[in-house]
Write an enzyme that holds these catalytic residues in place. Structure first.
Site, PDB file in Angstrom:
ATOM      1  N   LYS A  53     -40.895  15.701  41.509  1.00  0.00           N
ATOM      2  CA  LYS A  53     -41.792  16.716  41.983  1.00  0.00           C
ATOM      3  C   LYS A  53     -40.936  17.900  42.777  1.00  0.00           C
ATOM      4  O   LYS A  53     -40.960  18.946  42.886  1.00  0.00           O
ATOM      5  CB  LYS A  53     -42.935  16.373  42.985  1.00  0.00           C
ATOM      6  CG  LYS A  53     -43.871  15.489  42.167  1.00  0.00           C
ATOM      7  CD  LYS A  53     -44.932  14.760  43.045  1.00  0.00           C
ATOM      8  CE  LYS A  53     -45.949  13.783  42.200  1.00  0.00           C
ATOM      9  NZ  LYS A  53     -46.595  12.933  42.591  1.00  0.00           N
ATOM     10  N   GLN A  97     -47.652  10.979  48.510  1.00  0.00           N
ATOM     11  CA  GLN A  97     -47.454  10.093  47.437  1.00  0.00           C
ATOM     12  C   GLN A  97     -48.042   8.694  47.609  1.00  0.00           C
ATOM     13  O   GLN A  97     -48.049   7.993  48.541  1.00  0.00           O
ATOM     14  CB  GLN A  97     -45.824  10.082  47.319  1.00  0.00           C
ATOM     15  CG  GLN A  97     -45.714   9.165  45.727  1.00  0.00           C
ATOM     16  CD  GLN A  97     -46.080   9.910  44.761  1.00  0.00           C
ATOM     17  OE1 GLN A  97     -45.759  11.044  44.462  1.00  0.00           O
ATOM     18  NE2 GLN A  97     -46.778   9.327  43.580  1.00  0.00           N
ATOM     19  N   ASP A 120     -53.177  18.026  45.373  1.00  0.00           N
ATOM     20  CA  ASP A 120     -53.153  16.763  44.557  1.00  0.00           C
ATOM     21  C   ASP A 120     -54.571  16.683  44.102  1.00  0.00           C
ATOM     22  O   ASP A 120     -54.907  16.151  43.173  1.00  0.00           O
ATOM     23  CB  ASP A 120     -52.889  15.414  45.264  1.00  0.00           C
ATOM     24  CG  ASP A 120     -51.774  14.678  44.862  1.00  0.00           C
ATOM     25  OD1 ASP A 120     -51.196  15.148  43.557  1.00  0.00           O
ATOM     26  OD2 ASP A 120     -51.306  13.649  45.443  1.00  0.00           O
TER      27      ASP A 120
END
Ligand code: NAP
Length: 284
Positions: A53, A97, A120
């Site tokens: 990422k 995460q 997200d």
């Protein structure tokens, strides 16, 4: 019939190029779009994901900062850190995460992220926005699948029947809602669905998001259907494979996504899209 491939790597490269362009436009206005990534603990899979990422972000000119914390970090400290990032105007997107260590409440942590930085797309506000068709952040995996459909001219799915196998909050359910928003007729299947094959054979589009190899075999696919394989599994040799029996299904389907090189790279690319979108929204 041999299906045409929807090449996730090529499409993701195109998406990244579009993001780069948008980043440059913001930079020209003295805005540096920035993504803050938080990783807690040493999970090997998560370490690879966050590294990718950061690299993807930097490749497009987005600034990414990675904050790493030990697995025994107190949840209160994490919430305080998220509050600080929420208040920091130089940060446009925040990604924590997953999975989190067991002592943390993932739901509380996700809800602590400001909805306008929820790149997200897992916050309840994002899920609600998707549900009622309002602008918000879409979860990256189903968003990437929709982009794959668009790439083959499937924007308006009126008259198409889409069958989604899997009903998780991050893939199956938002996928079904996005397909519905694009005017498809949608069937959602799960582990309790009797006669899965009877359902999938109805699908002009079949999305497999289960996490089990060969959930979708050639006899379960209508000739010419579009097959999107979200699954990420390992075969006997340890090689990455999807939920779809690719070798045989490609002889029946009209279009198919491979694993690797399909939904995975698109998921990564859509995080960048959400991040640049977040930066653009506050800079308008
Ligand atoms: P999940 O939360 O485990 O959900 C799996 C779903 O599959 C559940 O809804 C389950 O039904 C259903 N299911 C299980 N066995 C089934 C069967 N035999 N027939 C029909 N449905 C069945 O998984 P997830 O997080 O959605 O992920 C699904 C897969 O996608 C995994 O392989 C994951 O690694 C992969 N993934 C890939 C990406 C990517 O970027 N490529 C991103 C996210 C996830 P119940 O609800 O009844 O239990």
């Amino acid at each position: 019939m041999t299906a045409q491939l929807i090449d996730g790597n090529a499409l993701a490269a195109q998406v990244r190029a579009e993001v780069s362009h948008r980043v440059q436009a913001l930079k020209a206005r003295d805005v540096q779009p920035r993504l803050a990534i938080i990783l807690i603990g040493e999970d090997p899979g998560s370490q690879v994901y966050v590294r990718n990422k950061v690299a993807d972000s930097e490749q497009t000119g987005l600034a990414a900062t990675l904050e790493r914390y030990p697995a025994d970090m107190a949840e209160a400290d994490l919430l305080a850190r998220i509050a600080a990032l929420n208040a920091d105007d130089s940060v446009h997107g925040i990604l924590v995460q997953l999975p989190l260590p067991r002592h943390m409440d993932s739901h509380a942590v996700i809800e602590a992220i400001a909805p306008h930085k929820d790149v997200d797309g897992f916050h309840l506000a994002s899920a609600g926005a998707l549900m009622v068709g309002q602008p918000g952040f879409r979860p990256c995996t189903p968003y990437g699948c929709m982009r794959m459909l668009e790439s083959i001219g499937m924007q308006d799915l009126r008259g198409k029947h889409a069958v989604v196998i899997g009903r998780s909050n991050i893939v199956g359910k938002p996928m079904a809602l996005m397909l519905l928003a694009a005017n498809a007729t949608v069937t959602i299947c799960h582990s309790g669905t009797p006669d899965l094959k009877a359902q999938t054979l109805q699908g002009d589009i079949v999305v497999a998001a289960v996490g089990k190899r060969r959930v979708l075999t050639a006899d379960m696919v209508k000739p010419g259907a579009i097959v999107i394989d979200v699954g990420m599994n390992r075969d006997e040799a340890g090689k990455l494979c999807g939920d779809v029996d690719f070798a045989n299904v490609k002889e029946v389907a009209g279009w198919i996504t491979p694993v690797p090189g399909g939904v995975g790279p698109m998921t990564r690319a859509m995080l960048l899209v959400n991040t640049i979108e977040a930066a653009e929204r506050v800079s308008r």
